[in-house]
Design a protein around this motif. Structure first.
Motif, mmCIF file in Angstrom:
data_model
loop_
_atom_site.group_PDB
_atom_site.id
_atom_site.type_symbol
_atom_site.label_atom_id
_atom_site.label_comp_id
_atom_site.label_asym_id
_atom_site.label_seq_id
_atom_site.Cartn_x
_atom_site.Cartn_y
_atom_site.Cartn_z
ATOM 1 N N SER A 190 0.810 -1.226 0.000
ATOM 2 C CA SER A 190 0.000 0.000 0.000
ATOM 3 C C SER A 190 0.836 1.266 0.000
ATOM 4 C CB SER A 190 -0.956 0.015 1.200
ATOM 5 O OG SER A 190 -0.250 -0.048 2.422
ATOM 6 N N ALA A 191 2.120 1.158 0.344
ATOM 7 C CA ALA A 191 2.994 2.334 0.307
ATOM 8 C C ALA A 191 3.238 2.804 -1.114
ATOM 9 C CB ALA A 191 4.327 2.042 0.991
ATOM 10 N N TYR A 192 2.899 1.950 -2.108
ATOM 11 C CA TYR A 192 3.143 2.285 -3.511
ATOM 12 C C TYR A 192 1.854 2.234 -4.333
ATOM 13 C CZ TYR A 192 7.706 1.586 -1.620
ATOM 14 O OH TYR A 192 8.805 1.688 -0.812
ATOM 15 N N LEU A 193 0.728 2.382 -3.626
ATOM 16 C CA LEU A 193 -0.575 2.457 -4.276
ATOM 17 C C LEU A 193 -1.270 3.742 -3.829
ATOM 18 C CD1 LEU A 193 -1.798 -1.214 -3.633
ATOM 19 C CD2 LEU A 193 -1.035 -0.275 -5.822
ATOM 20 N N TYR A 194 -1.964 4.380 -4.752
ATOM 21 C CA TYR A 194 -2.707 5.590 -4.397
ATOM 22 C C TYR A 194 -4.196 5.282 -4.370
ATOM 23 C CZ TYR A 194 1.389 8.544 -4.643
ATOM 24 O OH TYR A 194 2.605 9.126 -4.383
ATOM 25 N N PRO A 195 -4.927 5.907 -3.412
ATOM 26 C CA PRO A 195 -4.522 7.032 -2.548
ATOM 27 C C PRO A 195 -3.791 6.635 -1.272
ATOM 28 C CG PRO A 195 -6.819 6.546 -2.155
ATOM 29 C CD PRO A 195 -6.380 5.603 -3.261
ATOM 30 N N ASP A 196 -3.591 5.352 -1.038
ATOM 31 C CA ASP A 196 -2.993 4.903 0.220
ATOM 32 C C ASP A 196 -1.662 5.578 0.516
ATOM 33 O OD1 ASP A 196 -4.618 2.772 -1.199
ATOM 34 O OD2 ASP A 196 -4.559 1.916 0.802
ATOM 35 N N GLN A 388 -10.603 1.590 -11.602
ATOM 36 C CA GLN A 388 -10.440 1.534 -10.155
ATOM 37 C C GLN A 388 -9.929 0.169 -9.714
ATOM 38 O OE1 GLN A 388 -10.925 4.376 -8.187
ATOM 39 N NE2 GLN A 388 -9.726 3.089 -6.809
ATOM 40 N N GLU A 389 -10.427 -0.886 -10.332
ATOM 41 C CA GLU A 389 -9.947 -2.228 -9.998
ATOM 42 C C GLU A 389 -8.470 -2.388 -10.353
ATOM 43 O OE1 GLU A 389 -13.836 -5.137 -10.436
ATOM 44 O OE2 GLU A 389 -12.961 -4.271 -12.267
ATOM 45 N N VAL A 390 -8.074 -1.834 -11.479
ATOM 46 C CA VAL A 390 -6.662 -1.880 -11.866
ATOM 47 C C VAL A 390 -5.812 -1.134 -10.849
ATOM 48 C CG1 VAL A 390 -4.960 -1.102 -13.577
ATOM 49 C CG2 VAL A 390 -7.095 -2.182 -14.335
ATOM 50 N N GLN A 391 -6.236 0.059 -10.488
ATOM 51 C CA GLN A 391 -5.449 0.882 -9.582
ATOM 52 C C GLN A 391 -5.366 0.293 -8.176
ATOM 53 O OE1 GLN A 391 -3.611 2.507 -11.456
ATOM 54 N NE2 GLN A 391 -4.001 4.642 -10.927
ATOM 55 N N ASN A 392 -6.433 -0.362 -7.741
ATOM 56 C CA ASN A 392 -6.425 -0.968 -6.411
ATOM 57 C C ASN A 392 -5.588 -2.240 -6.350
ATOM 58 O OD1 ASN A 392 -8.101 1.021 -5.426
ATOM 59 N ND2 ASN A 392 -9.961 -0.206 -5.511
ATOM 60 N N ASN A 393 -5.312 -2.839 -7.517
ATOM 61 C CA ASN A 393 -4.610 -4.122 -7.551
ATOM 62 C C ASN A 393 -3.497 -4.106 -8.606
ATOM 63 O OD1 ASN A 393 -6.523 -5.918 -5.762
ATOM 64 N ND2 ASN A 393 -7.862 -4.817 -7.171
ATOM 65 N N ARG A 394 -2.733 -3.012 -8.647
ATOM 66 C CA ARG A 394 -1.747 -2.828 -9.700
ATOM 67 C C ARG A 394 -0.739 -3.971 -9.764
ATOM 68 N NH1 ARG A 394 -0.791 2.138 -11.975
ATOM 69 N NH2 ARG A 394 1.473 1.999 -11.758
ATOM 70 N N PHE A 395 -0.294 -4.453 -8.625
ATOM 71 C CA PHE A 395 0.735 -5.482 -8.615
ATOM 72 C C PHE A 395 0.195 -6.812 -9.126
ATOM 73 C CE2 PHE A 395 2.071 -2.376 -5.441
ATOM 74 C CZ PHE A 395 3.373 -2.142 -5.840
ATOM 75 N N ASN A 406 2.965 -13.703 -21.557
ATOM 76 C CA ASN A 406 4.399 -13.790 -21.847
ATOM 77 C C ASN A 406 4.973 -12.450 -22.319
ATOM 78 O OD1 ASN A 406 6.888 -15.215 -22.064
ATOM 79 N ND2 ASN A 406 6.591 -15.427 -24.277
ATOM 80 N N VAL A 407 4.679 -11.395 -21.595
ATOM 81 C CA VAL A 407 5.132 -10.061 -21.967
ATOM 82 C C VAL A 407 5.824 -9.377 -20.793
ATOM 83 C CG1 VAL A 407 3.267 -9.772 -23.639
ATOM 84 C CG2 VAL A 407 2.940 -8.944 -21.289
ATOM 85 N N TYR A 408 6.592 -8.356 -21.138
ATOM 86 C CA TYR A 408 7.060 -7.398 -20.138
ATOM 87 C C TYR A 408 6.007 -6.295 -20.088
ATOM 88 C CZ TYR A 408 11.606 -9.678 -20.244
ATOM 89 O OH TYR A 408 12.619 -10.602 -20.146
ATOM 90 N N LEU A 409 5.481 -6.041 -18.923
ATOM 91 C CA LEU A 409 4.389 -5.084 -18.786
ATOM 92 C C LEU A 409 4.840 -3.885 -17.973
ATOM 93 C CD1 LEU A 409 1.211 -5.008 -19.455
ATOM 94 C CD2 LEU A 409 0.993 -5.233 -16.988
ATOM 95 N N VAL A 410 4.709 -2.697 -18.561
ATOM 96 C CA VAL A 410 5.047 -1.452 -17.880
ATOM 97 C C VAL A 410 3.733 -0.746 -17.573
ATOM 98 C CG1 VAL A 410 6.306 0.727 -18.023
ATOM 99 C CG2 VAL A 410 7.192 -1.311 -19.198
ATOM 100 N N LEU A 411 3.237 -0.912 -16.335
ATOM 101 C CA LEU A 411 1.985 -0.264 -15.939
ATOM 102 C C LEU A 411 2.331 1.123 -15.409
ATOM 103 C CD1 LEU A 411 -1.028 -0.212 -15.609
ATOM 104 C CD2 LEU A 411 -0.785 -1.472 -13.454
ATOM 105 N N LYS A 412 2.031 2.120 -16.225
ATOM 106 C CA LYS A 412 2.474 3.490 -15.948
ATOM 107 C C LYS A 412 1.644 4.136 -14.833
ATOM 108 C CE LYS A 412 2.139 4.555 -20.402
ATOM 109 N NZ LYS A 412 2.312 5.108 -21.758
ATOM 110 N N GLY A 413 2.201 5.194 -14.294
ATOM 111 C CA GLY A 413 1.561 5.938 -13.223
ATOM 112 C C GLY A 413 2.566 6.213 -12.126
ATOM 113 N N PRO A 414 2.142 6.862 -11.036
ATOM 114 C CA PRO A 414 3.045 7.009 -9.891
ATOM 115 C C PRO A 414 3.509 5.625 -9.435
ATOM 116 C CG PRO A 414 1.065 8.348 -9.609
ATOM 117 C CD PRO A 414 0.815 7.461 -10.784
ATOM 118 N N TYR A 415 4.812 5.462 -9.207
ATOM 119 C CA TYR A 415 5.394 4.157 -8.904
ATOM 120 C C TYR A 415 5.076 3.159 -10.022
ATOM 121 C CZ TYR A 415 5.949 6.106 -4.210
ATOM 122 O OH TYR A 415 6.278 6.904 -3.139
#
Length: 504
Positions: A190-196, A388-395, A406-415
């Motif tokens: 949660s230290a790397y998820l917003y708004p947490d 919202q579901e994506v942002q709450n469960n980014r990892f 089978n991809v390298y995924l770069v999920l952009k945003g803060p952290y």
């Protein structure tokens, strides 16, 4: 530095106690002492301090910390929130040690606490820690709201009370808003998820002595920092030539979106690519050719300023970037299908991700490296989830998709989270809101294209790109720009200074 979920942290504690043999009371003693050592220089001996203690291990840490504070002359009041009999286990043992030496205060109905809150300069939050589930219940919700409305400095232990380790707090009451959080052993998700993350304030990680082997079953998630880049970024060899550093193709641009592929091509060159060719619709070739004199521009078959879908040449490149300014007509979909069928390393962004939604099963059989760079909205479309579901469960969303396709995924945003096909994740620590502007993604795509053609480790190379991209924005804001005025082209112009700082 490893980042863990709440379940992984509990498992590390269990392993340390049950399989190594260190007692829970000893671990609590270690934690409290380590917290004292970390906090003592930030506290004034004569400043009034309130330590708020709950029932669980977080409260037990608070008793140990309070004991060390009082032994060293700090003016501390310990407020025990639950009835005395509800403090159990190792926390109860340390409560016993504390009350044998010092006085403490019972919260009861909260009347006395509310009366004295304004007298404190610092509140140390040892209320809930990892122990929260669901909405914050009484009396903790009332205590937290009172503290949040006060002017007191708040120091939280492990994580701000009311937050969950994995993110996503619930209910009408917000968590405690800390000025600084001292997290134990490893940062929590949660230290790397917003708004947490907004509730943590400054984050400091405290080593409490858990052995590395205790985290052997945890997923591989690590922070990617300046030191990570310094250890992995390499320069060219003296004997290299332009062919040594990759021949890349940028496919993009359309009527009204002329600048996107130009920025991608320029960012690729600034990031070390040896040769770059840009393929644009024939109708806009005259507007793009010459804008970047180092690149070769080719006009490919088009209709009305958009690609028709015909690929007029062999895709014999070391890497291809597709998507910036591509457009969402059928011709763009055909272009995406064509590059997916090749074995070339591939970076897909922007409109390429729009078309990929109907073609993503083709990712699974690709032989070449595939890198996807979605923002949360694009990730939502690819997965069928809400933003919202994506942002709450980014990892977890990133890991599941990367492993399945089978991809390298770069999920952009803060952290920004960079996930490899095997599920390993690196979390970026650079960047700021200046990057929330059109063109930033086009720049990142070009940088990734250059690095995947030049890096021994694809995952490290992509993570270095994301860091350098964010660091360029940091340098701009720290010099003569604000977060409001930075342009994507400013970021490109700052890449040399950032790379020089690592390679000099």
């Amino acid at each position: 530095m490893r980042i863990v979920s709440g379940k992984e942290m509990y498992e590390a504690d269990r392993f340390t106690m049950e399989e190594i043999g260190l007692s829970g009371a000893m671990l609590m003693e270690n934690a409290g002492k380590a917290l004292f050592e970390a906090m003592k220089d930030r506290l004034q001996v004569h400043e009034r301090i309130a330590v708020l203690v709950g029932t669980g291990n977080n409260g037990g840490d608070g008793f140990v910390l309070s004991r060390y504070l009082k032994e060293n002359g700090f003016d501390v009041d310990v407020w025990v929130i639950p009835p005395e009999g509800k403090v159990k286990g190792d926390a109860a043992a340390h409560f016993g040690f504390f009350k044998a030496l010092f006085e403490w205060k019972a919260y009861k109905d909260g009347e006395s606490f509310n009366k004295h809150l304004s007298e404190y300069g610092v509140v140390i939050d040892c209320l809930l820690g990892l122990g929260v589930s669901g909405a914050i219940r009484s009396p903790y919700n009332h205590i937290i709201q009172k503290v949040n409305k006060s002017s007191v400095v708040v120091l939280s232990v492990d994580l701000p009370s009311g937050l969950k380790a994995d993110g996503g707090f619930e209910g009408e009451y917000e968590p405690i808003r800390a000025d600084r959080t001292y997290t134990l052993q490893c940062p929590k998700l949660s230290a790397y998820l917003y708004p947490d993350a907004d509730y943590y304030g400054e984050l400091e990680v405290i080593d409490i002595g858990l052995p590395r082997v205790a985290f052997s079953k945890a997923l591989q998630r690590k922070l990617w920092t300046e030191l990570s880049v310094a250890h992995t970024l390499t320069d060219r060899t003296a004997s290299s030539h332009k062919g040594s550093h990759g021949k890349g193709l940028v496919i993009g641009g359309s009527k009204g979106m002329v600048g996107a592929p130009i920025m991608t091509a320029k960012a690729a060159y600034r990031s070390g690519a040896g040769l770059i060719q840009a393929a644009v619709p024939e109708e806009i070739l005259s507007m793009t050719a010459g804008t970047l004199v180092e690149a070769m521009f080719r006009g490919w078959p088009s209709e009305g300023g958009f690609f028709s879908g015909e690929v007029p040449e062999n895709l014999s490149f070391d890497g291809i970037a597709i998507g910036p300014g591509l457009g969402r007509l059928d011709g763009g979909s055909k272009m995406v299908e064509a590059v997916l069928a090749s074995d070339t390393s591939l970076v897909m962004d922007a409109d390429a991700l729009y078309h990929l939604n109907e073609l993503k099963d083709q990712l699974k059989g690709r032989k070449g490296t595939t890198v996807l760079t979605p923002h949360p909205g694009e990730m939502a479309r690819l997965t069928g989830l809400s933003i919202q579901e994506v942002q709450n469960n980014r990892f977890e969303v990133s890991r599941s998709f990367a492993e399945e396709y089978n991809v390298y995924l770069v999920l952009k945003g803060p952290y920004t989270v960079v996930t490899s096909p095997d599920g390993t994740q690196f979390i970026n620590t650079s960047g700021n809101s200046a990057l929330a502007k059109g063109g930033s993604g086009d720049v990142l795509t070009g940088m990734i294209l250059a690095f995947i053609m030049n890096s021994k480790s694809i995952h490290e190379g992509i993570s270095n790109v994301v860091y350098v991209h964010g660091k360029a924005a940091d340098v701009l804001v720290q010099s003569n720009h604000s977060t409001l005025d930075v342009l994507a082209t400013d970021v490109i112009d700052t890449i040399p200074a950032v790379l020089h700082s690592f390679l000099e």
